[in-house]
Scaffold this motif. Structure first.
Motif, short mmCIF file in Angstrom:
data_model
loop_
_atom_site.label_atom_id
_atom_site.label_comp_id
_atom_site.label_asym_id
_atom_site.label_seq_id
_atom_site.Cartn_x
_atom_site.Cartn_y
_atom_site.Cartn_z
N SER A 131 0.89 -1.09 0.09
CA SER A 131 -0.03 0.17 -0.07
C SER A 131 0.56 1.15 -0.02
O SER A 131 0.28 2.43 -0.22
CB SER A 131 -0.84 -0.19 1.22
OG SER A 131 -0.17 0.07 2.32
N LYS A 133 3.87 4.15 -1.28
CA LYS A 133 4.19 4.86 -2.37
C LYS A 133 5.10 4.11 -3.26
O LYS A 133 5.01 4.36 -4.53
CB LYS A 133 5.00 6.26 -1.84
CG LYS A 133 4.14 7.42 -1.83
CD LYS A 133 4.07 8.04 -3.15
CE LYS A 133 3.23 9.28 -3.39
NZ LYS A 133 1.71 8.77 -3.48
N GLU A 136 3.20 2.20 -5.89
CA GLU A 136 2.52 2.89 -6.97
C GLU A 136 3.33 3.39 -7.82
O GLU A 136 3.11 3.60 -9.13
CB GLU A 136 1.91 4.04 -5.96
CG GLU A 136 0.76 4.85 -6.76
CD GLU A 136 0.12 5.60 -5.68
OE1 GLU A 136 -0.14 5.46 -4.64
OE2 GLU A 136 -0.44 6.98 -6.34
N GLN A 137 4.60 3.86 -7.45
CA GLN A 137 5.54 4.55 -8.38
C GLN A 137 5.94 3.24 -9.16
O GLN A 137 6.22 3.71 -10.32
CB GLN A 137 6.81 5.03 -7.51
CG GLN A 137 6.29 6.41 -6.82
CD GLN A 137 7.47 6.75 -5.89
OE1 GLN A 137 8.49 6.06 -5.42
NE2 GLN A 137 7.28 8.05 -5.35
N LYS A 167 -6.12 -1.48 -5.96
CA LYS A 167 -6.12 -0.03 -5.93
C LYS A 167 -5.25 0.66 -6.85
O LYS A 167 -5.52 1.98 -7.25
CB LYS A 167 -6.11 0.24 -4.48
CG LYS A 167 -6.57 1.62 -4.01
CD LYS A 167 -6.74 1.72 -2.56
CE LYS A 167 -7.11 2.96 -2.00
NZ LYS A 167 -6.96 3.39 -0.41
N LYS A 168 -4.04 0.10 -6.90
CA LYS A 168 -3.15 0.69 -8.02
C LYS A 168 -3.18 0.28 -9.26
O LYS A 168 -2.23 0.62 -10.20
CB LYS A 168 -1.64 0.48 -7.39
CG LYS A 168 -1.52 0.33 -5.82
CD LYS A 168 -1.24 1.68 -5.15
CE LYS A 168 -1.36 1.62 -3.54
NZ LYS A 168 -0.89 2.77 -2.71
#
Ligand code: ATP
Ligand code: MG
Length: 233
Positions: A131, A133, A136-137, A167-168
């Motif tokens: 979850s 960063k 996500e990156q 979610k990503k």
């Protein structure tokens, strides 16, 4: 970029399975550019997520696509062992914990067009890592550089990780083993994914018994997948 050899064996005589993968590929291609990062999950363990994820990734490369495969089953990954990958490879958990860079964990494979990130050491806090960063990156980076990003995740009925990954991601495919889970369970998983804002591309009905025998019948051990509609019903 380092290269690893993965021993992926495709059964060219298994027409039904190969045709099913091609249909799945076509459906994904028609789902367009907004569905490039795709998480594969299921309700329960062992329904065939990792097999379908790899089969789909390879089938996409056969159409000339560049594919990044991420093994995001941080708790119980089988990919390294199943494809007989040799050597000491750093994986996703190293990256997410800030202990390796993308170039250190992304491997070229002997399958043209297929790059892979293995799961890495089992961490104490998988959902937390996913979850963050950094994950996500990573997805954003791979989205820029590949035609498709296929993410193999754990079963959503057991742990929350797949929803965290969803979610990503742009989209999700739910793998359902024929006769194993109830319609209600599948609906619950579907709703859980939808809540993350991730698009459900559909359901792959796996381990299908085409001959009316018990699930595997005489075809035990072969891969038979079938793609079901675009609505995930
Ligand atoms: N279509 C199929 N026909 C027969 N066996 C299959 C099929 N798909 C997968 N299997 C077998 O079922 C077992 C589980 O498959 P796989 O590891 O892909 O499932 P999974 O959903 O990723 O499991 P887990 O929840 O443990 O991650 C494996 O032994 C695999 O070879
Ligand atoms: Mg798996």
């Amino acid at each position: 970029m380092r290269e690893v050899n993965i021993e992926y064996v495709k059964d060219d005589k298994d027409f039904r399975s190969n045709e099913s993968y091609k249909t799945l590929r076509t459906n994904i291609e028609f789902a367009g550019d907004i569905n490039k990062t795709i998480v594969i999950t299921s309700c329960t363990p062992g329904e065939g997520k990792s097999s379908v994820a790899m089969g789909l990734a390879v089938t996409l490369t056969e159409a000339g696509k560049n594919v990044a495969f991420i093994d995001a089953d941080l708790r119980k990954s089988v990919i390294l062992g199943r494809y007989n990958v040799k050597g000491n490879v750093k994986g996703l958990t190293h990256l997410l914990a800030g202990r390796a860079s993308i170039t250190e964990v992304l491997f070229r494979t002997n399958i043209s067009g297929l790059h892979i990130i293995f799961s890495g050491l089992v961490p104490p806090n998988p959902s937390e890592l996913l979850s963050g960063k950094r994950f996500e990156q990573l997805i954003a980076f791979l989205r820029e550089h590949y035609d498709y990003v296929i993410v193999d995740a754990p079963p959503l009925g057991s742990v929350i990780d797949a929803a965290v990954v969803a979610k990503k991601c742009d989209a999700a495919v739910i793998v359902v083993q024929q006769g194993k889970v109830s319609h209600k369970f599948i609906q619950e998983i579907k709703m859980q994914i939808e809540k993350t804002g991730c698009n459900i591309l559909g359901v792959v009905l796996n381990k299908v018994d085409y001959d009316g025998n018990k699930y595997y019948g005489k075809y035990y051990g072969k891969y038979y997948g079938e793609y079901y509609g675009a609505e995930g019903e």
